[in-house]
Design a protein around this motif. Structure first.
Motif, PDB file in Angstrom:
ATOM      1  N   VAL A 289       0.788  -1.072  -0.094  1.00 41.59           N
ATOM      2  CA  VAL A 289       0.012   0.246   0.131  1.00 41.59           C
ATOM      3  C   VAL A 289       0.738   1.198  -0.197  1.00 41.59           C
ATOM      4  O   VAL A 289       0.551   2.236  -0.773  1.00 41.59           O
ATOM      5  CB  VAL A 289      -0.922   0.081   1.189  1.00 41.59           C
ATOM      6  CG1 VAL A 289      -1.579   1.387   1.418  1.00 41.59           C
ATOM      7  CG2 VAL A 289      -1.882  -1.113   1.266  1.00 41.59           C
ATOM      8  N   VAL A 290       1.877   1.226   0.832  1.00 36.80           N
ATOM      9  CA  VAL A 290       2.777   2.473   0.831  1.00 36.80           C
ATOM     10  C   VAL A 290       3.430   2.869  -0.406  1.00 36.80           C
ATOM     11  O   VAL A 290       3.378   3.766  -0.929  1.00 36.80           O
ATOM     12  CB  VAL A 290       3.691   2.019   2.126  1.00 36.80           C
ATOM     13  CG1 VAL A 290       4.967   3.250   1.712  1.00 36.80           C
ATOM     14  CG2 VAL A 290       3.389   2.032   3.429  1.00 36.80           C
ATOM     15  N   GLN A 291       3.828   1.573  -1.252  1.00 40.60           N
ATOM     16  CA  GLN A 291       4.565   1.919  -2.488  1.00 40.60           C
ATOM     17  C   GLN A 291       3.635   2.118  -3.556  1.00 40.60           C
ATOM     18  O   GLN A 291       3.859   3.147  -4.220  1.00 40.60           O
ATOM     19  CB  GLN A 291       5.020   0.463  -2.901  1.00 40.60           C
ATOM     20  CG  GLN A 291       6.248   0.194  -2.069  1.00 40.60           C
ATOM     21  CD  GLN A 291       7.384   1.424  -1.925  1.00 40.60           C
ATOM     22  OE1 GLN A 291       7.803   1.776  -3.078  1.00 40.60           O
ATOM     23  NE2 GLN A 291       8.005   1.864  -0.701  1.00 40.60           N
ATOM     24  N   ARG A 292       2.434   1.944  -3.273  1.00 43.13           N
ATOM     25  CA  ARG A 292       1.489   2.347  -4.267  1.00 43.13           C
ATOM     26  C   ARG A 292       1.085   3.758  -4.244  1.00 43.13           C
ATOM     27  O   ARG A 292       0.841   4.403  -5.152  1.00 43.13           O
ATOM     28  CB  ARG A 292       0.304   1.364  -4.201  1.00 43.13           C
ATOM     29  CG  ARG A 292       0.520  -0.042  -4.983  1.00 43.13           C
ATOM     30  CD  ARG A 292      -0.813  -1.027  -4.928  1.00 43.13           C
ATOM     31  NE  ARG A 292      -1.951  -0.416  -5.610  1.00 43.13           N
ATOM     32  CZ  ARG A 292      -2.194  -0.416  -7.003  1.00 43.13           C
ATOM     33  NH1 ARG A 292      -1.491  -1.233  -7.588  1.00 43.13           N
ATOM     34  NH2 ARG A 292      -3.345  -0.170  -7.495  1.00 43.13           N
ATOM     35  N   GLN A 293       0.620   4.135  -2.892  1.00 39.86           N
ATOM     36  CA  GLN A 293       0.297   5.421  -2.690  1.00 39.86           C
ATOM     37  C   GLN A 293       1.406   6.539  -3.018  1.00 39.86           C
ATOM     38  O   GLN A 293       1.118   7.552  -3.393  1.00 39.86           O
ATOM     39  CB  GLN A 293       0.014   5.532  -1.150  1.00 39.86           C
ATOM     40  CG  GLN A 293      -1.349   4.664  -0.871  1.00 39.86           C
ATOM     41  CD  GLN A 293      -2.828   5.074  -1.938  1.00 39.86           C
ATOM     42  OE1 GLN A 293      -2.908   6.027  -1.935  1.00 39.86           O
ATOM     43  NE2 GLN A 293      -3.238   4.083  -2.441  1.00 39.86           N
ATOM     44  N   LEU A 294       2.701   6.037  -2.771  1.00 43.67           N
ATOM     45  CA  LEU A 294       3.823   6.955  -2.974  1.00 43.67           C
ATOM     46  C   LEU A 294       3.957   7.197  -4.483  1.00 43.67           C
ATOM     47  O   LEU A 294       4.124   8.271  -5.023  1.00 43.67           O
ATOM     48  CB  LEU A 294       5.027   6.240  -2.252  1.00 43.67           C
ATOM     49  CG  LEU A 294       6.314   6.867  -2.540  1.00 43.67           C
ATOM     50  CD1 LEU A 294       6.301   8.366  -1.939  1.00 43.67           C
ATOM     51  CD2 LEU A 294       7.678   6.256  -1.926  1.00 43.67           C
ATOM     52  N   ALA A 295       3.801   5.993  -5.240  1.00 45.08           N
ATOM     53  CA  ALA A 295       3.782   6.367  -6.719  1.00 45.08           C
ATOM     54  C   ALA A 295       2.746   7.192  -7.023  1.00 45.08           C
ATOM     55  O   ALA A 295       3.202   8.307  -8.014  1.00 45.08           O
ATOM     56  CB  ALA A 295       3.584   4.966  -7.205  1.00 45.08           C
ATOM     57  N   LEU A 296       1.586   7.247  -6.567  1.00 42.44           N
ATOM     58  CA  LEU A 296       0.317   8.130  -7.067  1.00 42.44           C
ATOM     59  C   LEU A 296       0.746   9.388  -6.656  1.00 42.44           C
ATOM     60  O   LEU A 296       0.614  10.373  -7.167  1.00 42.44           O
ATOM     61  CB  LEU A 296      -0.898   7.732  -6.443  1.00 42.44           C
ATOM     62  CG  LEU A 296      -1.495   6.386  -6.863  1.00 42.44           C
ATOM     63  CD1 LEU A 296      -2.721   5.986  -6.013  1.00 42.44           C
ATOM     64  CD2 LEU A 296      -1.926   6.805  -8.385  1.00 42.44           C
ATOM     65  N   ALA A 297       1.441   9.804  -5.285  1.00 42.05           N
ATOM     66  CA  ALA A 297       1.847  10.926  -4.799  1.00 42.05           C
ATOM     67  C   ALA A 297       2.819  11.643  -5.704  1.00 42.05           C
ATOM     68  O   ALA A 297       2.653  12.759  -6.014  1.00 42.05           O
ATOM     69  CB  ALA A 297       2.197  10.694  -3.307  1.00 42.05           C
ATOM     70  N   LEU A 298       3.815  10.831  -6.077  1.00 42.42           N
ATOM     71  CA  LEU A 298       5.069  11.234  -6.938  1.00 42.42           C
ATOM     72  C   LEU A 298       4.506  11.693  -8.391  1.00 42.42           C
ATOM     73  O   LEU A 298       5.180  12.846  -8.688  1.00 42.42           O
ATOM     74  CB  LEU A 298       6.166  10.324  -6.848  1.00 42.42           C
ATOM     75  CG  LEU A 298       6.734   9.907  -5.599  1.00 42.42           C
ATOM     76  CD1 LEU A 298       7.699   8.840  -5.643  1.00 42.42           C
ATOM     77  CD2 LEU A 298       7.485  11.343  -5.049  1.00 42.42           C
ATOM     78  N   ASP A 299       3.853  10.968  -8.791  1.00 45.54           N
ATOM     79  CA  ASP A 299       3.092  11.303 -10.073  1.00 45.54           C
ATOM     80  C   ASP A 299       2.328  12.500 -10.062  1.00 45.54           C
ATOM     81  O   ASP A 299       2.361  13.369 -11.125  1.00 45.54           O
ATOM     82  CB  ASP A 299       2.226  10.290 -10.595  1.00 45.54           C
ATOM     83  CG  ASP A 299       1.992  10.105 -12.133  1.00 45.54           C
ATOM     84  OD1 ASP A 299       3.016  10.547 -12.839  1.00 45.54           O
ATOM     85  OD2 ASP A 299       1.059  10.287 -12.633  1.00 45.54           O
ATOM     86  N   GLY A 300       1.836  13.028  -9.023  1.00 49.74           N
ATOM     87  CA  GLY A 300       1.028  14.246  -8.725  1.00 49.74           C
ATOM     88  C   GLY A 300       2.122  15.491  -8.891  1.00 49.74           C
ATOM     89  O   GLY A 300       1.798  16.629  -8.862  1.00 49.74           O
ATOM     90  N   LEU A 301       3.364  15.007  -8.600  1.00 48.34           N
ATOM     91  CA  LEU A 301       4.346  16.311  -8.559  1.00 48.34           C
ATOM     92  C   LEU A 301       5.090  16.451 -10.081  1.00 48.34           C
ATOM     93  O   LEU A 301       5.495  17.633 -10.164  1.00 48.34           O
ATOM     94  CB  LEU A 301       5.671  15.737  -7.866  1.00 48.34           C
ATOM     95  CG  LEU A 301       5.413  15.619  -6.342  1.00 48.34           C
ATOM     96  CD1 LEU A 301       6.695  15.302  -5.766  1.00 48.34           C
ATOM     97  CD2 LEU A 301       4.847  16.920  -5.632  1.00 48.34           C
ATOM     98  N   ARG A 302       4.658  15.556 -10.902  1.00 52.08           N
ATOM     99  CA  ARG A 302       5.156  15.970 -12.284  1.00 52.08           C
ATOM    100  C   ARG A 302       4.154  17.363 -13.075  1.00 52.08           C
ATOM    101  O   ARG A 302       3.058  17.564 -12.703  1.00 52.08           O
ATOM    102  CB  ARG A 302       4.611  14.846 -13.300  1.00 52.08           C
ATOM    103  CG  ARG A 302       5.474  13.483 -13.096  1.00 52.08           C
ATOM    104  CD  ARG A 302       4.809  12.636 -13.884  1.00 52.08           C
ATOM    105  NE  ARG A 302       5.567  11.149 -13.534  1.00 52.08           N
ATOM    106  CZ  ARG A 302       6.743  10.882 -14.185  1.00 52.08           C
ATOM    107  NH1 ARG A 302       7.372  11.746 -14.790  1.00 52.08           N
ATOM    108  NH2 ARG A 302       7.087   9.600 -13.965  1.00 52.08           N
ATOM    109  N   ALA A 303       5.101  17.996 -13.798  1.00 54.83           N
ATOM    110  CA  ALA A 303       4.768  19.039 -14.525  1.00 54.83           C
ATOM    111  C   ALA A 303       3.827  18.600 -15.826  1.00 54.83           C
ATOM    112  O   ALA A 303       4.587  18.379 -16.839  1.00 54.83           O
ATOM    113  CB  ALA A 303       5.399  20.182 -14.666  1.00 54.83           C
ATOM    114  N   SER A 304       2.377  18.276 -15.719  1.00 50.46           N
ATOM    115  CA  SER A 304       1.783  17.759 -16.684  1.00 50.46           C
ATOM    116  C   SER A 304       0.365  18.335 -17.053  1.00 50.46           C
ATOM    117  O   SER A 304      -0.391  17.449 -17.385  1.00 50.46           O
ATOM    118  CB  SER A 304       1.802  15.893 -16.455  1.00 50.46           C
ATOM    119  OG  SER A 304       1.057  15.706 -15.505  1.00 50.46           O
TER     120      SER A 304
END
Length: 223
Positions: free
Chosen positions: A183-198
């Motif tokens: 769960v931690v790894q999945r949620q972290l991937a989602l959070a980090l993707d939200g930091l992208r300039a897209s």
């Protein structure tokens, strides 16, 4: 037979810790890892006995090395900040885009559970060493964010404190079982993707306040 050595920074040799020194370093690492889990799960009021029990060391071991709970927490906070600094320096040494650099830093901090001691803010005195480490950490995080925004890979409305709070949130998440870690790894991937300039909508609200962030540790000076 000579004293065992190992390579230090720059390839120079230094003596390998042995005997009581090596044991003290092992105990420090055990206590650091245990304290992160205990204070993340139980908050600032967690007893030192719970830390000792999880670390598998005796209370006597702790109090022979640290005179009080406050002294222990000051030491552990400084160790945690030092690991955060090292994570930032490692990330900045990579030849990658700015978003990937920030993401690498966050992943290292989350893996080490940096931020788990945020619950003790305001309950212990801040030492000069802690202040110096905090300032160095902020400088490095500023550089990480600036790099990401300069090359256009990190969203422009993110500020360094957004990253700091993100790491704190993940430090509090339960882990240890395969499901929790997943769960931690999945949620972290989602959070980090939200930091992208897209092209996402701008972040809601206003950037977090540095005054509020610092007041947790030092008190509100009103300045």
């Amino acid at each position: 037979m000579g004293t065992p050595t190992r390579r230090g920074p720059g390839g120079t040799e230094r003596e390998r810790p042995r005997g009581r020194q090596a044991e003290a370093q092992r105990n420090d690492q055990l206590v650091l890892e245990a304290a992160r889990a205990v204070f993340a799960e139980q908050g600032a009021d967690a007893p030192v006995a719970a830390v000792a029990e999880r670390a598998g060391v005796g209370m006597g071991t702790l109090y022979r090395r640290y005179g009080s709970k406050e002294e222990l927490l000051q030491h552990l906070c400084l160790m945690s900040m030092s690991q955060s600094i090292q994570a930032a320096e490692q990330a900045l040494s990579q030849e990658t885009d700015g978003w990937s650099t920030v993401a690498a830093f966050v992943r290292r901090c989350v893996a080490a559970r940096v931020g788990a001691f945020s619950s003790v803010a305001g309950t212990i005195a801040v030492t000069d060493e802690m202040t110096a480490a905090s300032e160095r950490g902020r400088e490095l995080l500023d550089t990480l964010v600036q790099r990401g925004q300069a090359d256009g890979t990190l969203r422009a409305d993110v500020v360094p404190l957004d990253v700091s709070y993100l790491i704190e949130v993940f430090a509090r998440l339960p882990r240890g079982t395969a499901e929790q870690d997943n769960v931690v790894q999945r949620q972290l991937a989602l959070a980090l993707d939200g930091l992208r300039a897209s092209g996402q909508p701008r972040l809601p609200g206003t950037p977090p306040s540095d005054r509020h962030y610092q007041a947790r540790w030092y008190g509100d000076t009103g300045s």
